[in-house]
Design a protein around this motif. Structure first.
Motif, short mmCIF file in Angstrom:
data_model
loop_
_atom_site.label_atom_id
_atom_site.label_comp_id
_atom_site.label_asym_id
_atom_site.label_seq_id
_atom_site.Cartn_x
_atom_site.Cartn_y
_atom_site.Cartn_z
N ARG A 153 0.82 -1.21 0.00
CA ARG A 153 0.00 0.00 0.00
C ARG A 153 0.86 1.26 0.00
NH1 ARG A 153 -5.49 0.16 1.16
NH2 ARG A 153 -6.48 -1.88 1.37
N THR A 190 0.68 4.01 -3.04
CA THR A 190 0.03 5.30 -2.77
C THR A 190 0.81 6.42 -3.44
OG1 THR A 190 -0.81 4.45 -0.66
CG2 THR A 190 -0.78 6.84 -0.94
N THR A 219 -2.88 4.20 8.41
CA THR A 219 -4.26 3.90 8.05
C THR A 219 -4.91 5.08 7.34
OG1 THR A 219 -4.53 2.34 9.89
CG2 THR A 219 -6.53 3.31 8.99
N ALA A 220 -4.70 6.28 7.86
CA ALA A 220 -5.31 7.47 7.27
C ALA A 220 -4.80 7.74 5.86
CB ALA A 220 -5.06 8.68 8.16
N GLU A 221 -3.51 7.47 5.61
CA GLU A 221 -2.93 7.87 4.33
C GLU A 221 -2.91 6.78 3.27
OE1 GLU A 221 0.35 10.36 4.06
OE2 GLU A 221 -0.06 11.46 5.89
N THR A 222 -2.98 5.51 3.69
CA THR A 222 -2.93 4.42 2.71
C THR A 222 -4.16 3.51 2.75
OG1 THR A 222 -1.88 2.75 4.13
CG2 THR A 222 -0.42 4.35 3.03
N GLY A 223 -4.98 3.64 3.77
CA GLY A 223 -6.12 2.75 3.93
C GLY A 223 -5.77 1.41 4.54
N ASN A 238 -5.41 -1.52 7.01
CA ASN A 238 -5.99 -2.02 8.25
C ASN A 238 -5.60 -3.49 8.39
OD1 ASN A 238 -7.68 -0.20 9.92
ND2 ASN A 238 -8.69 0.19 7.97
#
Length: 323
Positions: free
Chosen positions: A232, A236, A298-302, A304
């Motif tokens: 990820r 990104t 998590t906020a910048e690449t998704g 989880n």
């Protein structure tokens, strides 16, 4: 366009290669050792295309071959020596050469070929004693204080590589990994500190009681989640930072893992070693560490994490049984 994975026959790298090939992507690998036989078999059945270049991360010619055999869009630099104390004493020169000079050489080779993204799997070990007793480890709030040579070389590379990348016009991103366990973890001779999860599972599969040393708590992340997070980062297009924590976001220990194994492996027994008693499962750190704060990645690449201890134990056993 392919992604180049250095140290491609290593633990984390094999998970990255498998993740990419499963998605039908092209991957170039560079390593001085061949793939494990199972990886060669399994990867050949996946929809992506994999090309392995035999060579050393310390060779400019080998790096050039790996970067020119196919168009490369990003490099994930996994080549590293994960050294324990015995290797620190016997061969510090090679550890430093591979972990620092090898990383700089890989980044420079990346720049010379016009590749603009370089992902560096760093390590939570760079936090060192600063993480002792900390409930939540934030990459901005906690100043690294590594102790062992592995963590020291990771910290040195994290310090040097961003400046080299800036001068060469390459986007550098480091991911500080939690303690990794899961598929493709092998005693290869390059990785000295095998996870307590692997050690306990070896006892369970052999029908031996797992005698645990001090089960230090920390952020243990499943290897498939690590691969997902690193890919990820590579994919990104825009990131605001050069360093991210990449962990499970939970703090667990070897006892928690053994409890899950006992529900899945009939007859498996485990206990903590008594005072002065030899033990078969070593947790390495020497103190409790907290969970990684993973809010930023998590906020910048998704990203989880998909796996907790329950789902990881089931998946890991299924993978082993499919061998």
């Amino acid at each position: 366009m392919a992604i180049l994975v250095t140290g491609a026959a290593g633990f984390v790298a094999l998970n990255i290669v498998e993740h990419l090939l499963s998605a039908g992507r092209d991957v170039v690998g560079l390593d001085r050792i061949p793939l494990p036989p199972r990886a060669a078999r399994d990867f050949a059945a996946l929809p992506g295309r994999f090309t392995l270049i035999g060579g050393s991360i310390l060779s400019g010619a080998d790096l050039s071959r790996a970067l020119t055999i196919a168009p490369v869009e990003a490099v994930i630099h996994c080549a590293v020596i994960t050294a324990g104390t015995a290797r620190e004493k016997s061969d510090p020169e090679t550890i430093v050469a591979v972990n620092i000079q090898g990383a700089v050489g890989a980044l420079m080779a990346t720049a010379r070929r016009g590749v603009k993204r370089f992902v560096y799997p760093s390590s939570g070990s760079i936090y060192g004693h600063a993480a002792k007793g900390v409930a939540v480890i934030d990459e901005d709030a906690l100043t690294p204080s590594p102790v062992m040579l592995y963590g020291l070389t990771k910290r040195a590379a994290e310090t040097i590589l961003p400046r080299v990348a800036e001068t060469q016009g390459v986007r550098f991103t480091a991911a500080r990994l939690g303690s990794v366990y899961g598929p493709w973890e092998y005693a290869t001779g390059v990785r000295d500190t095998l996870s307590p999860m692997w050690q306990a599972l070896e006892c369970a599969r052999a029908g031996r009681e797992a005698v645990l040393g001090p089960p230090w708590r920390g952020d243990y992340i499943y290897s498939r989640d690590v691969a997902s997070g690193l890919v990820r980062i590579a994919d990104t297009s825009s990131l605001s930072r050069s360093v991210y924590n990449l962990g499970s976001g939970r703090a667990v220990n070897a006892e928690d893992w053994c409890q899950e194994l006992a529900t899945l492996v009939p007859g498996f027994h485990w206990r903590r070693a008594g005072a002065g008693e030899a033990h078969a499962v070593e947790s390495h750190t020497g103190f409790d560490r907290g969970a990684f704060d993973i809010a930023k990645i998590t906020a910048e690449t998704g990203f989880n994490p998909r796996f907790d201890l329950v789902t990881a134990a089931a998946d890991y056993l299924a993978w082993l049984n499919a061998a």
